[in-house]
Design an enzyme around this catalytic site. Structure first.
Site, PDB file in Angstrom:
ATOM      1  N   CYS A 137      11.795  15.213 -10.571  1.00 62.02           N
ATOM      2  CA  CYS A 137      11.888  15.826  -9.335  1.00 62.02           C
ATOM      3  C   CYS A 137      13.275  16.703  -9.481  1.00 62.02           C
ATOM      4  O   CYS A 137      13.521  17.753  -8.640  1.00 62.02           O
ATOM      5  CB  CYS A 137      12.257  14.693  -8.376  1.00 62.02           C
ATOM      6  SG  CYS A 137      11.102  13.512  -8.280  1.00 62.02           S
ATOM      7  N   HIS A 279      16.384  17.234  -2.144  1.00 65.91           N
ATOM      8  CA  HIS A 279      15.158  16.639  -2.880  1.00 65.91           C
ATOM      9  C   HIS A 279      14.419  15.688  -1.841  1.00 65.91           C
ATOM     10  O   HIS A 279      15.048  14.960  -1.305  1.00 65.91           O
ATOM     11  CB  HIS A 279      15.163  15.903  -4.156  1.00 65.91           C
ATOM     12  CG  HIS A 279      13.977  15.281  -4.495  1.00 65.91           C
ATOM     13  ND1 HIS A 279      12.873  15.796  -4.496  1.00 65.91           N
ATOM     14  CD2 HIS A 279      13.750  13.987  -4.963  1.00 65.91           C
ATOM     15  CE1 HIS A 279      11.894  14.985  -5.002  1.00 65.91           C
ATOM     16  NE2 HIS A 279      12.307  13.712  -5.294  1.00 65.91           N
ATOM     17  N   ASN A 309       6.832  13.087  -1.178  1.00 67.58           N
ATOM     18  CA  ASN A 309       7.620  13.480  -2.287  1.00 67.58           C
ATOM     19  C   ASN A 309       6.669  14.193  -3.100  1.00 67.58           C
ATOM     20  O   ASN A 309       5.626  13.716  -3.505  1.00 67.58           O
ATOM     21  CB  ASN A 309       8.065  12.173  -2.873  1.00 67.58           C
ATOM     22  CG  ASN A 309       8.998  12.564  -4.244  1.00 67.58           C
ATOM     23  OD1 ASN A 309       8.989  13.529  -4.527  1.00 67.58           O
ATOM     24  ND2 ASN A 309       9.637  11.627  -4.310  1.00 67.58           N
TER      25      ASN A 309
HETATM   26  O1  UT7 Z   1      11.693  11.231  -6.389  1.00 67.09           O
HETATM   27  C1  UT7 Z   1      12.500  10.098  -7.145  1.00 67.09           C
HETATM   28  C2  UT7 Z   1      11.320   8.956  -6.895  1.00 67.09           C
HETATM   29  N1  UT7 Z   1      11.619   7.826  -6.257  1.00 67.09           N
HETATM   30  C3  UT7 Z   1      12.096   7.788  -5.122  1.00 67.09           C
HETATM   31  O2  UT7 Z   1      12.701   8.411  -4.344  1.00 67.09           O
HETATM   32  C4  UT7 Z   1      12.070   6.275  -4.533  1.00 67.09           C
HETATM   33  C5  UT7 Z   1      13.383   5.907  -3.984  1.00 67.09           C
HETATM   34  N2  UT7 Z   1      13.129   4.502  -3.296  1.00 67.09           N
HETATM   35  C6  UT7 Z   1      12.492   4.313  -2.043  1.00 67.09           C
HETATM   36  O3  UT7 Z   1      12.272   5.511  -1.365  1.00 67.09           O
HETATM   37  C7  UT7 Z   1      12.423   2.995  -1.396  1.00 67.09           C
HETATM   38  O4  UT7 Z   1      13.188   2.113  -2.149  1.00 67.09           O
HETATM   39  C8  UT7 Z   1      11.010   2.513  -1.227  1.00 67.09           C
HETATM   40  C9  UT7 Z   1      10.209   3.489  -0.112  1.00 67.09           C
HETATM   41  C10 UT7 Z   1      10.096   2.939  -2.484  1.00 67.09           C
HETATM   42  C11 UT7 Z   1      10.990   1.220  -0.830  1.00 67.09           C
HETATM   43  O5  UT7 Z   1      11.703   0.990   0.187  1.00 67.09           O
HETATM   44  P1  UT7 Z   1      12.745  -0.207   0.473  1.00 67.09           P
HETATM   45  O6  UT7 Z   1      13.325  -0.086   1.869  1.00 67.09           O
HETATM   46  O7  UT7 Z   1      13.888  -0.090  -0.729  1.00 67.09           O
HETATM   47  O8  UT7 Z   1      11.872  -1.556   0.519  1.00 67.09           O
HETATM   48  P2  UT7 Z   1      11.981  -2.682  -0.544  1.00 67.09           P
HETATM   49  O9  UT7 Z   1      11.296  -2.187  -1.874  1.00 67.09           O
HETATM   50  O10 UT7 Z   1      13.303  -3.209  -0.639  1.00 67.09           O
HETATM   51  O11 UT7 Z   1      10.842  -3.670  -0.147  1.00 67.09           O
HETATM   52  C12 UT7 Z   1      11.153  -4.350   1.380  1.00 67.09           C
HETATM   53  C13 UT7 Z   1       9.780  -5.012   1.786  1.00 67.09           C
HETATM   54  C14 UT7 Z   1       9.394  -5.825   0.669  1.00 67.09           C
HETATM   55  O12 UT7 Z   1       8.787  -7.003   1.070  1.00 67.09           O
HETATM   56  P3  UT7 Z   1       9.740  -8.441   1.025  1.00 67.09           P
HETATM   57  O13 UT7 Z   1       9.836  -8.736  -0.315  1.00 67.09           O
HETATM   58  O14 UT7 Z   1      10.781  -8.211   1.956  1.00 67.09           O
HETATM   59  O15 UT7 Z   1       8.655  -9.267   1.859  1.00 67.09           O
HETATM   60  C15 UT7 Z   1       8.081  -5.159   0.006  1.00 67.09           C
HETATM   61  O16 UT7 Z   1       7.173  -5.870  -0.586  1.00 67.09           O
HETATM   62  O17 UT7 Z   1       8.837  -3.978   1.892  1.00 67.09           O
HETATM   63  C16 UT7 Z   1       7.706  -4.484   1.159  1.00 67.09           C
HETATM   64  N3  UT7 Z   1       6.944  -3.233   1.059  1.00 67.09           N
HETATM   65  C17 UT7 Z   1       6.139  -2.381   1.848  1.00 67.09           C
HETATM   66  N4  UT7 Z   1       5.681  -2.999   3.199  1.00 67.09           N
HETATM   67  C18 UT7 Z   1       4.864  -2.350   3.566  1.00 67.09           C
HETATM   68  C19 UT7 Z   1       7.203  -2.378  -0.040  1.00 67.09           C
HETATM   69  N5  UT7 Z   1       6.453  -1.259  -0.090  1.00 67.09           N
HETATM   70  C20 UT7 Z   1       5.562  -1.482   1.418  1.00 67.09           C
HETATM   71  C21 UT7 Z   1       4.677  -0.674   1.858  1.00 67.09           C
HETATM   72  N6  UT7 Z   1       4.223  -1.130   3.022  1.00 67.09           N
HETATM   73  N7  UT7 Z   1       4.211   0.475   1.382  1.00 67.09           N
END
Ligand code: UT7
Length: 352
Positions: A137, A279, A309
């Site tokens: 990225c 980004h 993204n």
């Molecule tokens: O370009 C560079 C590349 N990458 C990035 O920029 C990614 C950076 N990270 C992010 O944008 C965020 O961390 C994500 C969008 C990937 C995830 O969001 P988050 O707020 O960090 O969620 P999390 O991983 O802490 O998960 C929270 C909850 C979990 O459930 P539990 O364990 O609390 O029950 C996940 O299983 O949300 C759940 N979850 C979802 N639920 C519905 C994770 N993905 C999803 C989804 N839909 N797509």
């Protein structure tokens, strides 16, 4: 030569990035911008039918409502070609005017030949240096920084810098952590030598990488470590794999740090910046960086909602859209910042 050596040694000693302005003979400016988004849209509601997620979760947690998906017969250089043509038109140049092509991508048409050479042919450019760079990225900022230094040194005059990706081909649409984020797009700028007295120019760039945390975001298949095999296919190594929550933390930190470096280097504050283009990975990351600098959201270019993204493409596409709809105009100070797999990061400050 001696001055250059001293500069390199001093930079190495202080472990601060060597900045092009130390040895610049010429200034470099962005003469034209271009972008292209494929027509097909994949909405959050479409994703609800493919994986256990919801429009509400995706919108609230990422700011994304839909992303674009390339047509089956499109390859990455096709997206880049459309963007490049737009950028050349704005720069009032033809492909024959180009002296080099730098193509930032982690989703090239194929491993070899590189995408820059394929694009060179599609554009009808001359026999010019054409290379791909892989910095995920941060690839576009890396590419524009390299172009700046090539132009500043006087070896090249007009350099096409591309950030283009077809990431949807590497998504596991059963992995809700990753597949909801990424889309396809192409962006381009034409970087050129600024005439004497011209105020438009790239002021500085600051690039970083921290390979010690490179396992946070990987795409393994096809390299020498994980060659194509049934075994690696069964392990899912042909998909991008990301530890999103971990990356999130590093994203705000690295982008904020490199923006601070840019401002400090140029003796500027957030108030001197007209627009920041971060980004486009997650609206919460974008907001976090803006908040860190006390920059109001009204000064941040945000295009993530309908694009998702698109890795190396997010910054040139956002820049182009803002230039074409009149938000960004000549004479304004623009701060670009990115982070990505590697973990790479950086910033570039310019007067557009
Ligand atoms: O370009 C560079 C590349 N990458 C990035 O920029 C990614 C950076 N990270 C992010 O944008 C965020 O961390 C994500 C969008 C990937 C995830 O969001 P988050 O707020 O960090 O969620 P999390 O991983 O802490 O998960 C929270 C909850 C979990 O459930 P539990 O364990 O609390 O029950 C996940 O299983 O949300 C759940 N979850 C979802 N639920 C519905 C994770 N993905 C999803 C989804 N839909 N797509």
């Amino acid at each position: 030569m001696f001055a250059r050596l001293v500069a390199i040694m001093t930079a190495a000693k202080s472990s601060r990035p060597l900045n092009s302005q130390m040895t610049a003979r010429y200034n470099c400016r962005v003469a034209g911008t271009g972008s292209y988004l494929p027509e097909r849209e994949l909405t959050n509601f479409d994703l609800e039918k493919m994986v256990e997620t919801s429009d509400q979760w995706i919108t609230e947690r990422t700011g994304i409502r839909s992303r674009r998906v390339a047509a089956d017969n499109q390859v990455t250089t096709d997206l880049a070609l459309n963007a490049a043509k737009n950028a050349l038109e704005m720069a009032q140049m033809t492909a024959r005017d180009l002296d080099a092509i730098i193509f930032a991508t982690v989703s090239p048409d194929q491993l070899m030949p590189n995408s820059a050479c394929v694009l060179q042919k599609k554009l009808g450019a001359r026999d010019i240096m054409s290379l791909d760079i892989s910095a995920a990225c941060s690839g576009f900022i890396y590419g524009l920084s390299i172009a700046n230094d090539m132009i500043a040194a006087g070896s090249y005059k007009n350099v096409l810098v591309i950030g283009a990706e077809i990431l949807t081909r590497y998504m596991n649409y059963k992995d809700r952590d990753t597949c909801i984020l990424f889309g396809d797009a192409g962006g381009a700028v034409v970087a050129t030598r600024a005439d004497d007295g011209e105020s438009s120019r790239i002021y500085s760039h600051h690039l970083h990488a921290d390979g010690t945390i490179s396992d946070l975001f990987v795409f393994k298949m096809g390299g020498s470590a994980y060659p194509f095999s049934h075994e690696n296919l069964d392990k899912g190594y042909h998909y991008m794999n990301m530890k999103g929550r971990e990356i999130f933390k590093h994203a705000i930190r690295t982008m904020s740090q490199s923006c601070a470096e840019a401002l400090e280097h140029n003796k500027m504050s957030g108030a001197d910046v007209d627009w920041i283009i971060p980004h486009q990975a997650n609206i919460r990351i974008i907001d976090g960086v803006a908040k860190h600098f006390g920059i109001p959201t009204s000064k941040v270019i945000i295009e993530i909602e309908r694009m998702g993204n698109t890795s190396a493409a997010t910054i040139p596409v956002s820049l182009d859209r803002a230039v074409r709809d009149g938000r960004i105009h000549r004479g304004q100070n623009i701060l670009l910042t990115a982070f990505g797999a590697g973990i790479t990061s950086g910033s570039l400050l310019m007067r557009f």
